[in-house]
Write an enzyme that holds these catalytic residues in place. Structure first.
Site, short mmCIF file in Angstrom:
data_model
loop_
_atom_site.label_atom_id
_atom_site.label_comp_id
_atom_site.label_asym_id
_atom_site.label_seq_id
_atom_site.Cartn_x
_atom_site.Cartn_y
_atom_site.Cartn_z
N GLU A 1 -36.18 4.40 -23.99
CA GLU A 1 -35.19 3.92 -25.01
C GLU A 1 -34.38 5.09 -25.42
O GLU A 1 -34.85 5.99 -25.48
CB GLU A 1 -35.96 3.37 -26.21
N GLU B 1 -42.18 -1.71 -25.11
CA GLU B 1 -42.93 -0.47 -24.64
C GLU B 1 -44.00 -1.21 -23.44
O GLU B 1 -44.08 -0.33 -22.52
CB GLU B 1 -43.80 -0.02 -25.63
N PHE C 1 -42.69 7.88 -29.04
CA PHE C 1 -43.61 8.89 -29.65
C PHE C 1 -44.89 8.20 -29.16
O PHE C 1 -45.19 6.97 -28.82
CB PHE C 1 -43.46 8.13 -31.43
N ALA C 2 -45.97 9.26 -29.18
CA ALA C 2 -47.10 8.69 -28.79
C ALA C 2 -47.72 7.65 -29.44
O ALA C 2 -48.46 6.98 -28.75
CB ALA C 2 -47.85 10.09 -28.80
N ASP C 3 -47.44 7.61 -30.84
CA ASP C 3 -47.80 6.39 -31.38
C ASP C 3 -47.67 4.96 -30.83
O ASP C 3 -48.50 4.31 -31.12
CB ASP C 3 -47.39 6.36 -33.02
N PHE C 4 -46.67 4.99 -30.10
CA PHE C 4 -46.29 3.74 -29.57
C PHE C 4 -47.01 3.42 -28.02
O PHE C 4 -46.81 2.31 -27.44
CB PHE C 4 -44.73 3.58 -29.35
N HIS D 1 -45.85 7.81 -36.98
CA HIS D 1 -45.04 8.67 -36.08
C HIS D 1 -45.60 10.14 -36.10
O HIS D 1 -44.76 10.98 -35.91
CB HIS D 1 -43.62 8.69 -36.44
#
Lengths: 326, 343
Positions: free
Chosen positions: A31, A61, A84-87, A130
């Site tokens: 993105e 994602e 972001f790694a969170d995703f 995040h």
């Protein structure tokens, strides 16, 4: 090889430019890439240099990672950017069930040259969705290589190696590091995956760390030096495969170790390191191996809360003094 | 909640005339017939081996759904891609999979497609463009988007086909994949095999639409529902979608209405349906019997030929079974191989 001082972001762009020029199967998908140059600006300049090979996606994602995987299975060498790694949570099936397992469960029929780029870490007031450091989840998933670089030169060398690797590599770079500057070699520069670096020598205690922990540890070592404690700093760089040889070599010299990571304590990579050290190097230990990590809560928003939760230089100093009994 | 099948759901039962037959030569028609019978016999053998305790784990059979796998794969080229599901034996056979290596994989032998590491739900043959059966419902959608994107980036005229069930169309990856394939006009054929059940749950209970193909509207791509037990209707619809994909006009959602005659898995007690329903489909709407009766009517298939084809397939399967049974088990330590390509 000459070096210049450049940022991690510039190192990323440099590695990608060199590799994409060398291999036209490499493309970048995610993105906000084409107009924004990546959410942290790390891909600036690439869309102009490689038209059609930096691809913007919907916020999707599952399909971002899945499309990278499908392309990797059919002759391409993608890098997917997850913002972001969170995703990673939104693409967990594609990462943990598919990318990690396809080569193995199909009996080794196929290579999976896929890099999953996942900026991680806290310290920016970005709160619980995040700010996470999730490397342990993926270390615990056989089939993935896990890279967590710290300095700009490592970013360049490890990213180059990841792009040339034929297995899925998940690349966690702390988002506070994008602006960090440091000496980076010009031209082709490869750091093999699975090789740790002894970044400072010392005989009193080994500090095992990676990612943002490298910077905290470096600060702590200055303080420790003032107290007469000389620490040896090992930047693990790749957590899986792990360079245990370098760890063992150091511990056989210092007999003491402290593990430092930003991820929360329980079930973190530190636990694995401590277990392995105690089972393989027990006879060399003069003190229990201690862990310095975040507290076991989600990352809170307000600065005093966040600061309290994250590991600090003082925590490292304290742990190093404890294991050296000073 | 209904317990029986509604008239609308069962509309795949209405026997439509197989009306494209004139477009095909006898060789093509007989190849379709042979492929369907091969799949039926393979699945039957797999069921027997499972019942005899010769296949570990669990297996999902596609008996009654041969028209869909055969019809779609019959118009694909060897370099086209497919990805399939836990109920994927038929697709692998239809795309040219090797029966010996399939039976060996089902039986966990080292000569199997995946050296015994995959089993029934994970058979792949990358040399044939079979990107694998997938144990996760809807797991294939994101991957097929990648295959489609790769085709586009490599500028070839291949197509990529994703087989899935009605149940998978309720999961998020279906919707993400249709959207992404639509915006990029990827050369993908999404093939829904609506077999009236997702595991033990009726499609009419679990889906907001009667025709899964209607979901294409939300992504502004063509959605086509066909009688999935009419192999020529499937082939015709798939051919149009594939041509469209090769012309660069983007993806199509094709729904083949069919019926899952076996349980979700072998050994499923099937408390959720009346066996009369199964028998009715078996007797009135079997894709092979329907096609055979047309071929016979057109004098393309005689009893002799039917017997000869059956005997040939039986011999191939016997050979495949022998191959598998005589194959070695993998050595335990081989469990540690094939994880990383390099390191």
């Amino acid at each position: 090889m000459s070096e210049r001082i450049i940022s991690c972001s510039a190192a990323i762009a440099e590695a990608l430019t060199e590799e994409m020029s060398r291999d036209d199967r490499i493309f970048v998908i995610g993105e906000d890439l084409v107009y924004h140059g990546g959410i942290f600006g790390q891909f600036k300049g690439l869309p102009e240099k490689f038209p059609g090979r930096i691809i913007d996606t919907p916020i999707s994602e599952t399909c971002i990672v899945g499309s990278g995987l499908g392309a990797a299975l059919t002759g391409m060498r993608p890098l997917v950017d997850l913002h972001f790694a969170d995703f990673t949570t939104c693409a967990m099936d594609e990462i943990a069930n598919q990318s990690a397992k396809i080569r193995y469960m199909f009996g080794g029929q196929v290579k999976i040259p896929l890099v999953i780029w996942a900026p991680d870490g806290a310290g920016l007031g970005a709160a619980a969705h995040h700010s996470q450091s999730l490397e342990s989840w993926f270390i615990h998933t056989p089939g993935l290589k896990v890279v967590v670089p710290s300095e700009p030169a490592d970013v360049k060398g490890l990213l180059t190696a990841a792009l040339r690797d034929d297995d899925p590599v998940i690349f966690f770079q702390h988002k506070k590091l994008f602006a960090k500057e440091g000496p980076v070699p010009e031209g082709e520069y490869v750091i093999p995956l699975g090789k740790a670096a002894v970044k400072r020598s010392g005989g009193d205690v080994t500090i095992l760390t990676y990612g943002s922990g490298f910077y905290l540890s470096t600060e702590a070592m200055k303080e420790l030096s003032g107290m007469g404690i000389e620490a040896e700093l090992i930047d693990l760089r790749t957590l899986k495969p792990l360079d245990f040889e370098t760890i063992a070599e150091s511990l056989k010299k210092t007999y003491r170790a402290v593990v430092v990571h930003e991820a929360c304590l329980t079930g973190g990579f530190g636990a694995e390191l401590v277990a392995r050290i105690s089972s393989e190097l027990f006879d060399y230990l003069d003190a229990p191996v201690l862990r310095v990590a975040a507290k076991d809560v989600p990352i809170p928003f307000s600065p005093p809360l966040e600061k309290f939760v994250l590991p600090s230089v003082e925590d490292i100093v304290k742990a190093a003094r404890q294991v050296t009994y000073r | 909640m209904r317990t029986g099948a509604s008239e609308q759901e069962m509309k795949g039962k209405k026997t439509k005339p197989i009306n494209h037959i004139k477009a095909y030569d006898s060789e093509t028609l007989l190849a379709l017939y042979q492929k369907m019978v091969t799949i039926r016999k393979f699945e039957t053998l797999a069921g027997e081996l499972f019942a005899a305790g010769k296949i570990p784990g669990f297996i999902h059979l596609s008996i009654g759904q041969e028209g869909s796998s055969t019809g779609v794969c019959s118009i694909l080229r060897p370099d086209d891609y497919i990805i399939t599901t836990h109920r994927g034996h038929g697709h692998v056979i239809a795309k040219g999979g090797d029966l010996k290596r399939m039976v060996a994989e089902l039986m966990g032998r080292r000569t199997g497609y995946c050296k015994g590491k995959g089993g029934s739900m994970h058979i792949a043959d990358f040399s044939l463009g079979i990107l694998g059966a997938n144990g996760v419902v809807a797991g294939g959608f994101p991957i097929i988007v990648g295959a489609g994107l790769s085709i586009k980036l490599r500028k070839t005229d291949q197509v990529a086909v994703c087989f899935f069930g009605d149940g998978a169309s309720n999961r998020g990856p279906f919707h993400e994949a249709l959207n992404m394939a639509a915006i990029w006009k990827l050369p993908i054929l999404f093939v829904c095999e609506n077999n009236c059940y997702a595991s033990t749950t009726r499609t009419s209970y679990a889906c907001s639409v009667i025709d899964i193909a209607a979901r294409a509207k939300g992504y502004d791509i063509p959605g086509v529902s066909v009688d999935g037990n009419d192999v020529l209707a499937v082939r015709h619809a798939a051919a149009e979608a594939v041509d469209r994909a090769r012309r660069g006009e983007g993806p199509t959602l094709l729904e083949n209405k069919t019926y899952r005659r076996r349980g979700h898995f072998e050994g499923d007690p099937q408390r959720y349906r009346d066996q009369k329903e199964v028998v009715e489909w078996e007797q009135k709407n079997d894709p092979i019997l329907r096609f055979a009766s047309i071929l016979k009517e057109k004098k393309l298939l005689t009893q002799d030929l039917e017997d000869k084809i059956a005997a040939g397939i039986d011999a191939d399967l016997k050979e495949a079974l022998q191959f598998a049974e005589q194959s070695e088990w993998p050595k335990p330590e081989e469990a540690l191989e094939d994880l990383f390509f390099n390191f």
